[in-house]
Write a protein that holds these residues in place. Structure first.
Motif, mmCIF file in Angstrom:
data_model
loop_
_atom_site.group_PDB
_atom_site.id
_atom_site.type_symbol
_atom_site.label_atom_id
_atom_site.label_comp_id
_atom_site.label_asym_id
_atom_site.label_seq_id
_atom_site.Cartn_x
_atom_site.Cartn_y
_atom_site.Cartn_z
ATOM 1 N N VAL A 126 -5.305 0.755 -4.157
ATOM 2 C CA VAL A 126 -3.939 0.631 -4.671
ATOM 3 C C VAL A 126 -3.852 1.100 -6.123
ATOM 4 C CG1 VAL A 126 -2.167 -1.033 -5.348
ATOM 5 C CG2 VAL A 126 -3.194 -1.166 -3.082
ATOM 6 N N PHE A 128 -9.562 -2.700 -1.258
ATOM 7 C CA PHE A 128 -8.138 -2.399 -1.152
ATOM 8 C C PHE A 128 -7.494 -2.360 -2.533
ATOM 9 C CE2 PHE A 128 -3.715 -3.983 -0.635
ATOM 10 C CZ PHE A 128 -3.201 -2.864 0.018
ATOM 11 N N SER A 176 3.073 1.348 -3.435
ATOM 12 C CA SER A 176 2.397 1.229 -4.736
ATOM 13 C C SER A 176 2.550 2.489 -5.581
ATOM 14 C CB SER A 176 0.913 0.899 -4.541
ATOM 15 O OG SER A 176 0.270 1.881 -3.735
ATOM 16 N N TYR A 188 0.839 -1.202 0.000
ATOM 17 C CA TYR A 188 0.000 0.000 0.000
ATOM 18 C C TYR A 188 0.876 1.255 0.000
ATOM 19 C CZ TYR A 188 -2.788 3.768 2.041
ATOM 20 O OH TYR A 188 -3.384 4.985 2.291
#
Length: 304
Positions: free
Chosen positions: A99, A95, A50, A47
């Motif tokens: 990202v 999630f 990224s 995370y």
């Protein structure tokens, strides 16, 4: 005329502000996002990093695209990426979506990191070039600092009673999942950057590269006299007419020392560990016993 050049340089330097802001704003969201999506340590690292993957892509394509479509147009593209990333992170449902939008923002960072200082160097007269390009570095540091203060303010706002009568969506963004507001706050500087880019001229050097010398001279005459404008055009044309050189030739002659110093500074700035502090400073303070709000406030004071 000097003030006009400085104003244009400040507009381009906003790309650096967004660079710093995008890099630092994530620091206040790490523990919140980790808790909400139940991230493992490796996923937490993904995370955080990224956006850096997107940055690599942005840097890789910025030169090619700007040579073809112009510095200004691709800077506008980077601003659009920043804005879309901010909006996307705010509304992300999973999630994976989060990202992906961070990756998109990273592409914007990569483009801005190349083209903002490049545009400044190409629009500024030689006598002011170094000082004006330095505004880009100042803007990066300013973006980092402002991001910490914004995170601290939004976190304190989420614990207030100001959203009791607000809609469920607003309470979700600003209270229960305040990390969305933190990441989404980038939309404000991104929109300002985009609007201001509309008023800046195209790079004179890029126009000369594409055979539009008359347009380039008109732009140069806004900031300098006719003699200096002609000299600048002549210098650019002479550089463009020279043969291409091999990479090893860059490390010889009069540019050798300057190039080695520049490369060394870039490497050493990364080895100093500053990125770890920018990303994980608040978390380090949290694990030292502070609450997140105190950690963000303390980190802001540390930066000062």
């Amino acid at each position: 005329m000097k003030n006009n050049i400085t104003f244009l340089a400040l507009i381009a330097a906003l790309g650096g502000f967004l660079f710093g802001y995008d890099t630092a704003i994530i620091s206040g969201t790490i523990s919140l996002v980790k808790a909400q999506f139940e991230l493992s340590t490796s996923m937490e690292g993904w995370y955080v990093s990224s956006a850096l993957v997107g940055t690599i892509l942005g840097v890789s394509i910025a030169g090619i695209l700007s040579d073809k479509y112009g510095r200004k147009n691709i800077l506008v593209t980077s601003g659009i990426f920043f804005a879309l990333s901010a909006i996307g992170c705010t509304i992300s449902g999973t999630f994976t979506e989060l990202v992906l939008y961070r990756l998109l923002g990273g592409v914007g960072v990569g483009i801005a990191s190349m083209l903002s200082p490049l545009y400044i160097s190409e629009i500024a007269p030689a006598k002011n070039r170094g000082r004006l390009v330095a505004l880009y570095q100042l803007a990066i540091a300013s973006g980092v600092l402002v991001a910490y203060f914004v995170n601290s303010y939004l976190l304190s706002l989420s614990t207030s009673n100001g959203f009791e009568e607000s809609s469920e969506m607003v309470r979700k963004i600003y209270v229960s999942e305040v990390w969305r507001a933190m990441l989404g706050s980038e939309i404000i500087p991104a929109v300002i950057f985009l609007l201001l880019l509309l008023i800046i001229p195209k790079s004179p050097r890029w126009l000369i590269m594409n055979g539009e010398t008359t347009k380039a001279k008109k732009i140069l005459l806004r900031f300098t006299d006719a003699e200096e404008a002609d000299n600048e055009i002549q210098n650019v044309e002479e550089v463009l007419s020279k043969r291409s050189v091999k990479i090893k030739e860059l490390f010889s002659g009069s540019f050798k020392i300057a190039l080695l110093i520049g490369i060394s500074l870039a490497i050493l700035s990364q080895l100093s560990g500053i990125n770890a502090i920018i990303y994980f400073g608040p978390k380090i303070l949290e694990e030292g016993g502070l609450q997140l709000g105190e950690a963000l406030g303390g980190k802001s004071l540390l930066v000062l």
